[in-house]
Design a protein around this motif. Structure first.
Motif, mmCIF file in Angstrom:
data_model
loop_
_atom_site.group_PDB
_atom_site.id
_atom_site.type_symbol
_atom_site.label_atom_id
_atom_site.label_comp_id
_atom_site.label_asym_id
_atom_site.label_seq_id
_atom_site.Cartn_x
_atom_site.Cartn_y
_atom_site.Cartn_z
ATOM 1 N N ARG A 13 1.191 -1.057 0.056
ATOM 2 C CA ARG A 13 0.454 -0.055 -0.270
ATOM 3 C C ARG A 13 0.803 1.364 -0.478
ATOM 4 O O ARG A 13 0.259 2.394 -0.418
ATOM 5 C CB ARG A 13 -1.029 -0.435 1.361
ATOM 6 N N LEU A 14 1.667 0.931 0.448
ATOM 7 C CA LEU A 14 2.353 2.558 0.844
ATOM 8 C C LEU A 14 3.290 2.257 -0.861
ATOM 9 O O LEU A 14 3.084 4.236 -1.133
ATOM 10 C CB LEU A 14 4.018 2.021 1.550
ATOM 11 N N ALA A 15 4.012 2.014 -1.920
ATOM 12 C CA ALA A 15 4.222 1.857 -2.750
ATOM 13 C C ALA A 15 2.968 2.176 -3.762
ATOM 14 O O ALA A 15 3.318 3.137 -4.221
ATOM 15 C CB ALA A 15 3.913 0.595 -3.388
ATOM 16 N N VAL A 48 -3.707 4.321 6.107
ATOM 17 C CA VAL A 48 -3.401 5.382 5.585
ATOM 18 C C VAL A 48 -2.703 5.567 6.533
ATOM 19 O O VAL A 48 -1.917 5.025 6.503
ATOM 20 C CB VAL A 48 -4.359 6.192 4.883
ATOM 21 N N ARG A 49 -3.288 6.185 7.666
ATOM 22 C CA ARG A 49 -2.473 6.518 8.611
ATOM 23 C C ARG A 49 -1.839 5.562 9.173
ATOM 24 O O ARG A 49 -0.386 5.761 10.070
ATOM 25 C CB ARG A 49 -3.576 7.327 9.597
ATOM 26 N N LYS A 50 -2.581 4.747 9.855
ATOM 27 C CA LYS A 50 -1.809 2.979 10.837
ATOM 28 C C LYS A 50 -0.721 2.817 9.329
ATOM 29 O O LYS A 50 1.012 2.584 10.496
ATOM 30 C CB LYS A 50 -2.844 1.863 10.482
ATOM 31 N N ASP A 51 -0.549 2.663 8.421
ATOM 32 C CA ASP A 51 0.242 2.052 7.266
ATOM 33 C C ASP A 51 1.373 3.348 8.018
ATOM 34 O O ASP A 51 2.958 2.807 8.081
ATOM 35 C CB ASP A 51 -0.072 2.230 6.045
ATOM 36 N N LEU A 52 1.127 4.405 8.007
ATOM 37 C CA LEU A 52 2.401 5.093 7.892
ATOM 38 C C LEU A 52 3.320 5.643 9.057
ATOM 39 O O LEU A 52 4.117 5.331 8.951
ATOM 40 C CB LEU A 52 1.917 7.090 7.036
ATOM 41 N N SER A 53 1.568 5.208 9.852
ATOM 42 C CA SER A 53 2.277 5.514 11.718
ATOM 43 C C SER A 53 3.429 4.388 12.129
ATOM 44 O O SER A 53 4.282 4.546 12.551
ATOM 45 C CB SER A 53 1.348 4.823 12.369
ATOM 46 N N ARG A 75 9.651 6.675 -0.392
ATOM 47 C CA ARG A 75 10.997 7.199 -1.417
ATOM 48 C C ARG A 75 11.789 6.334 -0.241
ATOM 49 O O ARG A 75 12.802 5.423 -1.138
ATOM 50 C CB ARG A 75 11.420 8.138 -2.325
ATOM 51 N N GLN A 76 11.699 6.708 0.427
ATOM 52 C CA GLN A 76 13.425 6.745 1.102
ATOM 53 C C GLN A 76 12.894 5.446 2.189
ATOM 54 O O GLN A 76 13.706 4.186 2.506
ATOM 55 C CB GLN A 76 13.552 7.743 2.701
ATOM 56 N N ILE A 77 11.969 4.873 2.247
ATOM 57 C CA ILE A 77 10.894 3.776 3.192
ATOM 58 C C ILE A 77 11.110 3.026 2.257
ATOM 59 O O ILE A 77 11.490 1.245 2.757
ATOM 60 C CB ILE A 77 9.850 4.047 3.894
ATOM 61 N N LEU A 78 10.756 2.988 1.043
ATOM 62 C CA LEU A 78 11.001 1.821 0.682
ATOM 63 C C LEU A 78 12.294 1.647 -0.480
ATOM 64 O O LEU A 78 12.201 0.586 -1.554
ATOM 65 C CB LEU A 78 9.504 2.429 -0.674
#
Lengths: 211, 211
Positions: A13-15, A48-53, A75-78
């Motif tokens: 999902r982040l992607a 979305v918030r949970k994924d980012l958190s 981009r950094q995370i991935l």
DNA sequence: TCCTGTGAATTAGTTCACAGCG
DNA sequence: CGCTGTGAACTAATTCACAGGA
């Protein structure tokens, strides 16, 4: 910051969020809410918030997320702040499509070599690439500093080719062959099985009326 | 027999079991245990038994499963006892690879038409297929009795094309465009995003050392 | 007020473990 | 015995719901 283990579904999902963030950026938006991202990505704002958190808190309450900042962070995370050198193993039609696929290059994945077993294909050129003999696989991985291999072969040779790739030190394989590759734990494998996707559709068609 | 709702992950595994069952059949095995299937499919015997149990009990205790009988049952569950007529929307390289992909035909998915917007592609022949004008999409769906559409276009035109497909009565779409299609609930959509697969690999590379 | 960040509650999915049949 | 079928236990993932900062 980097939790022990993040679910694969979260990473996917982040992607996807990143893709839509870039769209928002193109449209000149400078902030975006979790709800707006969720709508585009087909999920919920809480998701979305949970994924980012899992990776920190980059939003501003009452406002949302800064579009360029969140994009950079994703981009950094991935791991997309650098380019990757990719080898295609197999030179069939699907490999050809992947070699040209703009979506890969746009994300930093550069196909730097292609190998095949078929003498009729070896030596033919694909744009700037020349199809090489699979016998030279090990040399090519080293010479081209390949980091990711994409296996696009029939089922039969896939395991043996994976073994050879692993032996060269490759630690990431995207596998299109319909086999479950046996590899050491340090090697990351993602499987894509196009027939299975259609079969889940036919399952759905089959079972829809029965509810 | 057919439970209300079976997880997508279960359906995908059933498709994978079927693939290995056919391999066992080719090797002349007449029974197979959940453990043997699990090993090939990269899962556990309990998972195999649970997956199958959603649809009935076809095994013999102490023995395992009858290979041809379980194969037939899985084909029935997955809706693979008949052939499907498939339309490719988009005539790029990936579409070309899919049109020729033996794995589709082997499972009963016949590509019966291809459409594109590009005048340079319209009229060219792909084996027995002739690339048609996307303007004729509605006529083709009806004339060719298309049941499944594969969307292989860039992101921008995808939603509009999906709307047109849905309007013709198509209820199953395999979507390769990187957008979340908005469709009515009766329409089944499966998304395949090849760039996302590579991005999950780069995520894994990025985070591996940090454990 | 708006929207994030996040514990808590819920739902979904997997694994365990064993009764029971061949 | 061996291996299935399946409730029960557990683990993972998603959704809820609300406190709290901009």
């Amino acid at each position: 910051m980097h939790p022990r283990k993040v679910a694969d579904s979260t990473v996917r999902r982040l992607a996807i969020y990143l893709r839509f963030l870039e769209e928002f950026a193109d449209q000149g938006a400078d902030t975006v809410s979790s709800g707006a991202l969720a709508q585009r990505a087909g999920t919920t704002s809480a998701q979305v918030r949970k994924d980012l958190s899992f990776f920190g808190s980059f939003g501003k309450r009452g406002l949302g997320y800064d579009v360029p900042a969140l994009g950079a962070r994703l981009r950094q995370i991935l791991g997309l702040t650098r380019r990757y050198r990719v080898l295609l193993v197999g030179a069939g039609r699907l490999a050809g499509a992947l070699a040209q696929y703009a979506g890969f290059a746009a994300r930093g994945f550069d196909v730097v070599a292609v190998v095949d077993r078929d003498p009729a294909k070896i030596g033919t050129c694909w744009g700037a690439l020349r199809v090489d003999d699979v016998d030279r696989l090990e040399k090519i991985v080293v010479a081209e500093r390949v980091e990711i291999a994409i296996l696009v072969t029939p089922a039969e040779p896939a395991q043996q080719l994976a073994d050879r790739l692993v032996a060269t030190g490759i630690t990431a394989i995207l596998n299109f062959a319909p086999v479950q590759l046996q590899v050491p734990g340090v090697v990351e494998v993602k499987n894509v099985n196009l027939a299975v996707e259609l079969e889940t559709l036919s399952y759905a068609l089959q079972h829809r009326e029965e509810n």
